[in-house]
Write a protein that holds these residues in place. Structure first.
Motif, PDB file in Angstrom:
ATOM      1  N   VAL A 183      14.041  54.085  29.827  1.00 16.33           N
ATOM      2  CA  VAL A 183      15.363  54.545  30.238  1.00 16.33           C
ATOM      3  C   VAL A 183      15.893  53.627  31.324  1.00 16.33           C
ATOM      4  O   VAL A 183      15.318  53.528  32.404  1.00 16.33           O
ATOM      5  CB  VAL A 183      15.314  55.995  30.758  1.00 16.33           C
ATOM      6  N   ASP A 184      16.984  52.936  31.023  1.00 19.49           N
ATOM      7  CA  ASP A 184      17.631  52.062  32.001  1.00 19.49           C
ATOM      8  C   ASP A 184      18.577  52.869  32.879  1.00 19.49           C
ATOM      9  O   ASP A 184      19.056  53.935  32.494  1.00 19.49           O
ATOM     10  CB  ASP A 184      18.443  50.975  31.288  1.00 19.49           C
ATOM     11  N   GLY A 185      18.877  52.302  34.037  1.00 24.55           N
ATOM     12  CA  GLY A 185      19.838  52.937  34.922  1.00 24.55           C
ATOM     13  C   GLY A 185      21.275  52.620  34.564  1.00 24.55           C
ATOM     14  O   GLY A 185      22.204  53.253  35.027  1.00 24.55           O
ATOM     15  N   GLY A 186      21.501  51.622  33.749  1.00 22.75           N
ATOM     16  CA  GLY A 186      22.865  51.242  33.382  1.00 22.75           C
ATOM     17  C   GLY A 186      22.871  49.861  32.782  1.00 22.75           C
ATOM     18  O   GLY A 186      22.023  49.042  33.107  1.00 22.75           O
ATOM     19  N   ALA A 187      23.770  49.595  31.945  1.00 21.06           N
ATOM     20  CA  ALA A 187      23.867  48.289  31.308  1.00 21.06           C
ATOM     21  C   ALA A 187      24.527  47.295  32.248  1.00 21.06           C
ATOM     22  O   ALA A 187      25.316  47.636  33.095  1.00 21.06           O
ATOM     23  CB  ALA A 187      24.678  48.392  30.013  1.00 21.06           C
ATOM     24  N   PRO A 188      24.203  46.012  32.108  1.00 20.52           N
ATOM     25  CA  PRO A 188      24.876  45.006  32.905  1.00 20.52           C
ATOM     26  C   PRO A 188      26.380  45.086  32.725  1.00 20.52           C
ATOM     27  O   PRO A 188      26.902  45.194  31.630  1.00 20.52           O
ATOM     28  CB  PRO A 188      24.318  43.681  32.341  1.00 20.52           C
ATOM     29  N   GLY A 189      27.081  45.067  33.836  1.00 22.87           N
ATOM     30  CA  GLY A 189      28.519  45.152  33.794  1.00 22.87           C
ATOM     31  C   GLY A 189      29.062  46.556  33.877  1.00 22.87           C
ATOM     32  O   GLY A 189      30.247  46.764  34.088  1.00 22.87           O
ATOM     33  N   GLU A 190      28.166  47.571  33.692  1.00 16.10           N
ATOM     34  CA  GLU A 190      28.608  48.949  33.822  1.00 16.10           C
ATOM     35  C   GLU A 190      28.481  49.402  35.257  1.00 16.10           C
ATOM     36  O   GLU A 190      27.665  48.887  36.028  1.00 16.10           O
ATOM     37  CB  GLU A 190      27.744  49.870  32.949  1.00 16.10           C
ATOM     38  N   GLU A 191      29.246  50.395  35.613  1.00 13.57           N
ATOM     39  CA  GLU A 191      29.098  50.992  36.937  1.00 13.57           C
ATOM     40  C   GLU A 191      27.905  51.919  36.877  1.00 13.57           C
ATOM     41  O   GLU A 191      27.808  52.793  36.036  1.00 13.57           O
ATOM     42  CB  GLU A 191      30.352  51.772  37.309  1.00 13.57           C
ATOM     43  N   GLY A 192      26.967  51.729  37.755  1.00  4.27           N
ATOM     44  CA  GLY A 192      25.743  52.533  37.730  1.00  4.27           C
ATOM     45  C   GLY A 192      24.656  51.796  38.443  1.00  4.27           C
ATOM     46  O   GLY A 192      24.883  50.912  39.256  1.00  4.27           O
ATOM     47  N   GLU A 193      23.429  52.116  38.093  1.00  2.01           N
ATOM     48  CA  GLU A 193      22.268  51.554  38.782  1.00  2.01           C
ATOM     49  C   GLU A 193      22.271  50.044  38.721  1.00  2.01           C
ATOM     50  O   GLU A 193      22.347  49.442  37.665  1.00  2.01           O
ATOM     51  CB  GLU A 193      21.000  52.088  38.119  1.00  2.01           C
ATOM     52  N   GLY A 194      22.163  49.426  39.869  1.00  6.20           N
ATOM     53  CA  GLY A 194      22.087  47.983  39.952  1.00  6.20           C
ATOM     54  C   GLY A 194      23.434  47.289  39.824  1.00  6.20           C
ATOM     55  O   GLY A 194      23.545  46.115  40.071  1.00  6.20           O
ATOM     56  N   GLN A 195      24.487  48.023  39.416  1.00  6.57           N
ATOM     57  CA  GLN A 195      25.763  47.361  39.207  1.00  6.57           C
ATOM     58  C   GLN A 195      26.921  48.142  39.814  1.00  6.57           C
ATOM     59  O   GLN A 195      28.073  47.925  39.463  1.00  6.57           O
ATOM     60  CB  GLN A 195      26.012  47.198  37.694  1.00  6.57           C
ATOM     61  N   GLY A 196      26.634  49.079  40.698  1.00  8.22           N
ATOM     62  CA  GLY A 196      27.698  49.930  41.226  1.00  8.22           C
ATOM     63  C   GLY A 196      28.745  49.124  41.967  1.00  8.22           C
ATOM     64  O   GLY A 196      28.451  48.363  42.879  1.00  8.22           O
ATOM     65  N   ALA A 197      29.984  49.305  41.608  1.00  7.29           N
ATOM     66  CA  ALA A 197      31.059  48.530  42.221  1.00  7.29           C
ATOM     67  C   ALA A 197      31.262  48.908  43.670  1.00  7.29           C
ATOM     68  O   ALA A 197      31.720  48.106  44.469  1.00  7.29           O
ATOM     69  CB  ALA A 197      32.349  48.748  41.427  1.00  7.29           C
ATOM     70  N   GLU A 198      30.887  50.140  44.042  1.00  8.86           N
ATOM     71  CA  GLU A 198      31.137  50.607  45.390  1.00  8.86           C
ATOM     72  C   GLU A 198      29.977  50.314  46.341  1.00  8.86           C
ATOM     73  O   GLU A 198      30.064  50.579  47.513  1.00  8.86           O
ATOM     74  CB  GLU A 198      31.398  52.113  45.370  1.00  8.86           C
TER      75      GLU A 198
END
Length: 405
Positions: A183-198
């Motif tokens: 289970v990944d935290g989020g895909a590259p480029g998505e907002e979520g684990e490892g890629q949160g914009a905030e």
């Protein structure tokens, strides 16, 4: 909890188990590897140091790769590399082949360690409670199994490839099939684990206390793994057979401590568990340093297993809390200090033991572990960073299972 999350947790735990077994099979058969390839005592430290150095390179490389590739993809493909490299170590004939196999093993381990802990931190966030210690408990169990298999291979005088082939033949397909459910935290480029914009960029100054704790923990761990047998035999006067027991006791107590550690974190909090672990580990080193005989020395190594076992998993978990939107990057950088501690610990104790005394040398990792108390507050939840973004990441995580490969 959904079935997706349960399968993800089980498959990741198996990956930790497989890595623990693989690493133990390598390090516990070093004398046999040395004999097979005719590696001199002077050259052996070079080969041994190359593995953690290359693992650090693999971890740094993983930090860059996860910006474009899911951690689950890296884990899916790095685990076979490590297992095949182990088989290569056991089946080669020349020094060059050994160097290539160990190089691949080191690079693969760096990527594997980093990606495993990335997935563990993101799963813990999704669960909303401490589960990180359970993954490292699986690693400890794998280490015990691997060390036991290595003992059997040495006892029956089996060739290295004969010892390694059945393990690779079982673990490699099992881990590859299990990787379907990571289970990944989020895909590259998505907002979520490892890629949160905030989340903003990772500030290394904030991560530094955790890096120091990781280094100190692995200095302690490498002290036990490299010097416990020699210490019991040469300093405390035990038999050679008894001298092999402390590390096994240490590994078993790591398994026990990690098996119950998540309950302690849920009940008392990460800060309290880390402080208790540091104190227990320091007491363990003190007992080892003043032990009048092998029995008391064994008690010290028992305490060391119970104390040190909680520090590393909680350090990874704390990095994930500190940078919830950039935890992949934080964990990859933090993982490098795993290998820094491993590289420093054994030579440090050896040099102090030769120049001063091995009893006195045991006090140095004791002091370093106690320094963890200074940084214990770094393990507390960061309210400002672990609020709304955490909930959005958690919502995005639920139900996202296979990486699609």
């Amino acid at each position: 909890m959904t079935d997706v999350l349960r399968r993800g947790r089980a498959s990741l735990a198996f990956s930790f188990f497989a890595q623990g077994a693989t690493f133990a099979l390598l390090v516990t058969r070093i004398p046999a590897i040395q004999d097979r390839y005719g590696v001199s005592d002077g050259l052996l430290p070079v080969f041994l140091a190359a593995v953690p150095i290359l693992a650090g390179v693999g971890s740094v490389t993983t930090e860059q790769l996860v910006k474009r590739i899911r951690p689950s993809v890296l884990l899916r493909w790095s685990q076979p590399v490590v297992l095949l490299a182990l088989l290569g170590v056991g089946s080669g004939d020349s020094m060059a082949e050994l160097a290539v196999a160990l190089g691949a093993f080191g690079l693969g381990v760096g990527a594997l360690d980093a990606s495993m802990n990335m997935l563990g931190v993101s799963l813990q966030r999704t669960y909303g409670r401490s589960i990180m210690l359970s993954f490292h408990a699986a690693y400890s169990l794998g280490g015990i199994v691997g060390a036991s298999l290595a003992w059997a291979g040495a006892h029956w005088h089996l060739a290295l490839w004969v010892s390694y082939l059945p393990v690779a033949a079982v673990l490699l397909p099992a881990a590859f099939v299990g990787s379907r459910w990571y289970v990944d935290g989020g895909a590259p480029g998505e907002e979520g684990e490892g890629q949160g914009a905030e989340a903003g960029p990772l500030v290394f100054k904030l991560l530094l206390p955790l890096c120091l704790v990781m280094t100190f923990a692995y200095i302690g761990d490498s002290t036990v793994s490299n010097w416990s047998a020699k210490y019991l035999k040469d300093v405390l006067g035990s038999s050679e057979q008894v001298a092999t027991v402390p590390y096994n006791v240490y590994m078993v107590m790591c398994l026990v401590g990690r098996g119950i550690g998540d309950l302690g974190v849920r009940r008392f909090g990460a800060v309290a568990v880390v402080r208790l672990g540091a104190v227990v580990a320091a007491v363990g080193f003190a007992v080892v340093a003043v032990a009048p005989g092998a029995g008391v020395g064994m008690l010290g190594f028992t305490l060391l297993g119970l104390g040190l076992c909680v520090l590393v998993p909680q350090t990874f978990a704390a990095a994930g809390r500190l940078f919830p939107g950039a935890s992949d990057t934080a964990i990859a950088r933090l993982n490098v200090f795993n290998y820094v501690g491993f590289l420093i610990g054994s030579p440090l104790v050896g040099a102090l033991g030769d120049a001063w005394s091995y009893r006195g040398a045991m006090l140095v990792p004791m002091v370093l572990v106690l320094v963890t108390l200074v940084y214990a507050r770094s393990f507390a939840p960061q309210a400002g960073r672990y609020g709304d973004g955490h909930e959005r990441a958690r919502t995005a995580d639920v139900g996202r299972g296979s990486n699609g490969l």
